[in-house]
Design a protein around this motif. Structure first.
Motif, PDB file in Angstrom:
ATOM      1  N   CYS A 290       0.831  -1.206   0.000  1.00  0.00           N
ATOM      2  CA  CYS A 290       0.000   0.000   0.000  1.00  0.00           C
ATOM      3  C   CYS A 290       0.865   1.255   0.000  1.00  0.00           C
ATOM      4  O   CYS A 290       0.611   2.209  -0.740  1.00  0.00           O
ATOM      5  CB  CYS A 290      -0.917   0.009   1.221  1.00  0.00           C
ATOM      6  N   LEU A 294       1.027   4.412  -2.640  1.00  0.00           N
ATOM      7  CA  LEU A 294       0.719   5.770  -2.196  1.00  0.00           C
ATOM      8  C   LEU A 294       1.872   6.739  -2.434  1.00  0.00           C
ATOM      9  O   LEU A 294       1.663   7.949  -2.515  1.00  0.00           O
ATOM     10  CB  LEU A 294       0.325   5.768  -0.716  1.00  0.00           C
ATOM     11  N   THR A 295       3.094   6.233  -2.525  1.00  0.00           N
ATOM     12  CA  THR A 295       4.245   7.102  -2.774  1.00  0.00           C
ATOM     13  C   THR A 295       4.639   7.125  -4.249  1.00  0.00           C
ATOM     14  O   THR A 295       5.750   7.537  -4.589  1.00  0.00           O
ATOM     15  CB  THR A 295       5.461   6.670  -1.935  1.00  0.00           C
ATOM     16  N   GLY A 296       3.751   6.686  -5.113  1.00  0.00           N
ATOM     17  CA  GLY A 296       4.031   6.758  -6.532  1.00  0.00           C
ATOM     18  C   GLY A 296       4.877   5.633  -7.061  1.00  0.00           C
ATOM     19  O   GLY A 296       5.542   5.776  -8.093  1.00  0.00           O
ATOM     20  N   GLU A 311      -0.627   6.191 -11.140  1.00  0.00           N
ATOM     21  CA  GLU A 311      -1.832   6.990 -11.347  1.00  0.00           C
ATOM     22  C   GLU A 311      -2.807   6.277 -12.277  1.00  0.00           C
ATOM     23  O   GLU A 311      -4.026   6.296 -12.072  1.00  0.00           O
ATOM     24  CB  GLU A 311      -1.459   8.354 -11.926  1.00  0.00           C
ATOM     25  N   LEU A 314      -4.693   3.734 -10.223  1.00  0.00           N
ATOM     26  CA  LEU A 314      -5.578   4.193  -9.157  1.00  0.00           C
ATOM     27  C   LEU A 314      -6.637   5.186  -9.592  1.00  0.00           C
ATOM     28  O   LEU A 314      -7.592   5.433  -8.856  1.00  0.00           O
ATOM     29  CB  LEU A 314      -4.747   4.826  -8.032  1.00  0.00           C
ATOM     30  N   THR A 315      -6.496   5.800 -10.769  1.00  0.00           N
ATOM     31  CA  THR A 315      -7.447   6.806 -11.226  1.00  0.00           C
ATOM     32  C   THR A 315      -8.644   6.142 -11.889  1.00  0.00           C
ATOM     33  O   THR A 315      -8.467   5.236 -12.708  1.00  0.00           O
ATOM     34  CB  THR A 315      -6.775   7.772 -12.214  1.00  0.00           C
ATOM     35  N   LEU A 350      -6.855   2.137   0.028  1.00  0.00           N
ATOM     36  CA  LEU A 350      -5.880   3.220  -0.070  1.00  0.00           C
ATOM     37  C   LEU A 350      -6.634   4.523  -0.283  1.00  0.00           C
ATOM     38  O   LEU A 350      -7.540   4.586  -1.119  1.00  0.00           O
ATOM     39  CB  LEU A 350      -4.948   3.017  -1.262  1.00  0.00           C
ATOM     40  N   ASP A 351      -6.254   5.555   0.448  1.00  0.00           N
ATOM     41  CA  ASP A 351      -6.850   6.872   0.263  1.00  0.00           C
ATOM     42  C   ASP A 351      -5.744   7.849  -0.129  1.00  0.00           C
ATOM     43  O   ASP A 351      -5.081   8.432   0.733  1.00  0.00           O
ATOM     44  CB  ASP A 351      -7.536   7.333   1.548  1.00  0.00           C
ATOM     45  N   PRO A 352      -5.501   8.026  -1.436  1.00  0.00           N
ATOM     46  CA  PRO A 352      -4.418   8.921  -1.853  1.00  0.00           C
ATOM     47  C   PRO A 352      -4.592  10.359  -1.370  1.00  0.00           C
ATOM     48  O   PRO A 352      -3.601  11.059  -1.129  1.00  0.00           O
ATOM     49  CB  PRO A 352      -4.487   8.844  -3.386  1.00  0.00           C
ATOM     50  N   ASP A 355      -3.248  10.148   2.132  1.00  0.00           N
ATOM     51  CA  ASP A 355      -2.061   9.310   2.297  1.00  0.00           C
ATOM     52  C   ASP A 355      -2.277   8.266   3.397  1.00  0.00           C
ATOM     53  O   ASP A 355      -1.417   8.028   4.237  1.00  0.00           O
ATOM     54  CB  ASP A 355      -0.836  10.184   2.616  1.00  0.00           C
TER      55      ASP A 355
END
Length: 390
Positions: A290, A294-296, A311, A314-315, A350-352, A355
């Motif tokens: 996770c 979240l850190t790309g 992205e 997750l988008t 995960l909640d971008p 974070d």
């Protein structure tokens, strides 16, 4: 909470590496301690009583590089079998039960799909796989998929029109199973959403064909080894939490009480390595996964994907994450969170935007499967959403 720049280390290439996870207080994670305290209390109640939500469970909550909650409750192994006449589990004597710990591995079930999706996006990033390429370009022998023009994107977004599953477990051998997949024609309208294990099974075939490597090797070499996820891999996994006393008529095979071997009947029939199920892991390893997303795409000195490709994962509509499946997230769903569940009782979110990540692993199918109840998952998500301090 320290900033990214303050906590980053320098990798061998001179590029700043993403900070590793550490355990600390909710306050240090930017989470309200009162909400977190209620979350922990409610979590421990999930394994209480004669008919608990799950025999046992593990929850991990993190924000940024901080793990603020890591708790276990109940039993990794509580029952010897299931008694259909009493509609109850046959409990082991207390001395024979196995307590749940935060390090207990779980059969991830459909959370495996996320790893298959990442493995696919890695190939897209390298240019060896086209996201809008037709599956038939890679698998011309998969006649039905080729004839219908199914694309890689449709597999990753569950919009191929393929039915949810096939009875591969009833086939005599692997060749018959492959033939069933090769001849399967979509029954839905292409472009419309239908969640299907077959999408990830076909994607597995594509990945193995273009790389010449099996899925377990792709996941190990491309994801778990670079991230240091040493407790994650396809089974068998002898120390895992038990799942089901798998018998007909409630199951699709007669296998008895399962522990450390894949629960999903199709994944079992395929030898335990499948695009839709088969991985085992711990909550801590999933926290690393996770955090990397979240850190790309980076964790410590390792990078498994570039930020643009994370992205893409997750988008909305997302790739592999089935972004319309938000019923289990509680109030986190309103923030644009992404996640997935697994049939055995597993889930991650995960909640971008904040974070934040939430991992809830439970053996809800021990001693036998029941209708899905995601209210406890949603309650955890709501507690975390309310705990986030801006």
């Amino acid at each position: 909470m320290p900033s990214l720049e303050q906590t980053c280390e320098c990798g061998g290439s001179g590029e700043l590496s993403a900070p590793r996870l550490r355990s600390d207080t909710p306050e240090r994670a930017g989470l309200d301690p009162g909400e977190i305290r209620h979350l922990v209390e409610e979590f421990h109640a999930l394994a209480d009583g004669e008919h608990p939500w799950a025999a046992g469970a593990v929850v991990v909550v993190g924000r940024g590089p901080v793990i603020a909650v890591a708790e276990a409750t109940g039993w990794a192994v509580r029952y010897a079998s299931y008694d259909p006449e009493a509609d109850a589990g046959v409990e082991l004597p207390p001395e024979a039960r196995v307590p749940m710990t935060v390090d207990t591995p779980f059969d991830l079930a459909s959370l495996t799909k996320l790893f298959t999706a990442v493995a696919a996006v890695q190939q897209i990033e390298r240019g060896t796989l086209g996201i809008d390429a037709r599956v038939g370009a890679y698998l011309p022998d998969f006649r039905a998929a080729a004839a219908q023009g199914i694309t890689v994107r449709e597999l990753l977004t569950h919009t191929s029109g393929l039915r949810p599953e096939l009875p591969l477990y009833d086939c005599a051998d692997d060749e018959q199973r492959l033939e069933m997949l090769r001849s399967e024609v979509p029954i839905g309208v292409p472009g419309t959403y239908t969640y299907s294990d077959l999408n990830l099974l076909l994607l597995q075939q594509v990945l193995e064909r273009i790389t010449g490597r099996t899925l377990d090797v792709l996941v190990h070499d491309g994801i778990t080894r670079p991230l240091g996820m040493t407790a994650t891999g396809f089974g068998p996994c002898p120390g895992a939490a038990a799942t089901e006393d798998q018998r007909r008529p409630w199951a699709k095979a007669d296998r008895g009480m399962l522990r450390g071997v894949v629960h999903d009947e199709n994944a079992w029939a395929l030898g335990g390595v499948a695009g839709h199920a088969g991985l085992f892991s711990t909550a801590h390893d999933l926290a690393i996964f996770c955090r990397a997303l979240l850190t790309g795409g980076a964790y410590g000195p390792a990078r498994i994907l570039g930020p643009d490709f994370v992205e893409l994962l997750l988008t909305p509509p997302g790739l592999g994450f089935a972004l319309d499946q938000r019923w289990f997230m509680g109030e986190l769903a309103g923030r644009g969170a992404v996640g997935h569940t697994g049939f055995t009782g597993t889930s991650l979110v995960l909640d971008p935007a904040t974070d934040t990540f939430v991992i809830l692993l439970a053996n809800t199918v021990h001693p036998r499967r029941r209708p899905s109840d995601s209210r406890p998952r949603a309650a955890v998500g709501t507690r975390v959403a309310r705990a986030v301090r801006t």
